[in-house]
Design an enzyme around this catalytic site. Sequence first.
Site, PDB file in Angstrom:
ATOM      1  CD  GLU A 128      -1.750   2.991   3.192  1.00 55.91           C
ATOM      2  OE1 GLU A 128      -1.599   2.238   2.215  1.00 55.91           O
ATOM      3  OE2 GLU A 128      -1.224   4.116   3.264  1.00 55.91           O
ATOM      4  CG  ASP A 129       1.206   0.031   2.802  1.00 52.50           C
ATOM      5  OD1 ASP A 129       0.683   1.006   3.393  1.00 52.50           O
ATOM      6  OD2 ASP A 129       2.262   0.136   2.141  1.00 52.50           O
ATOM      7  CE  LYS A 182       6.516   0.156  11.053  1.00 58.29           C
ATOM      8  NZ  LYS A 182       7.557   0.971  10.375  1.00 58.29           N
ATOM      9  CE  LYS A 212       4.785   2.373  -7.779  1.00 56.67           C
ATOM     10  NZ  LYS A 212       6.151   2.043  -8.255  1.00 56.67           N
ATOM     11  N   GLY A 213       1.567   0.174  -2.036  1.00 53.83           N
ATOM     12  CA  GLY A 213       1.770  -0.867  -1.022  1.00 53.83           C
ATOM     13  C   GLY A 213       0.599  -1.787  -0.753  1.00 53.83           C
ATOM     14  CG  ASP A 245       8.585   0.269  -1.368  1.00 47.07           C
ATOM     15  OD1 ASP A 245       7.809   0.643  -0.474  1.00 47.07           O
ATOM     16  OD2 ASP A 245       9.338   1.046  -1.981  1.00 47.07           O
TER      17      ASP A 245
END
Length: 174
Positions: free
Chosen positions: A98-99, A130, A42-43, A158
Amino acid sequence: MKSMKKEVLFSKEVISGRIRSLADEISRDYAGGELIVIGVLKGAFIFMADLIRSLQIPCMVDFAQLASYGSGSVSSGNVAIKKDIGLPIAGKDVLIVEDIVDTGLTLSFLVKTLKERSPRSLKVCVFLDKKMRRKVPFTADYTGFTIDDGFVVGYGLDFNEQARFLPDVYVIKE
Ligand code: 5GP
């Protein structure tokens, strides 16, 4: 969540400025073409919504959801497709959105899976990277921001399903 200490890492103003540059870069790279943009649920949903509205090229959208089996927020490497995309991608230019990329396991799996469907091209755009935490080599084609280790929330990301709605990105402080 309310009691959790957190600090703004990227404000909504900083985020929207960076997204405009990313969208310009992507639009230049695919000039004259059409993209299928695949958001990872969901991100990535907020990042994707903002990104595609800043693109200057047409795109179609679809979503995939992956399941990572393992403990907590640490990727185990056992990734599977929970919800597949509906659009055929053979012969198309595809951009995965993508988040965050952390160990690299999730995106390596998705890229490998979608490549088997013979897209004309397949690239990845991540909001956050990261870089220091990779378990497998993975380099995104487009990156919003590179960050240090630390757990981030907000702007779609989240913590136990909370905090996705926050307009800024925060890093959790212990
Ligand atoms: P990877 O397979 O690269 O380790 O996992 C990436 C996934 O881990 C992301 O899609 C995200 O769901 C989750 N993740 C990794 N780091 C963070 C973080 O700092 N905050 C949040 N909210 N999710 C994270």
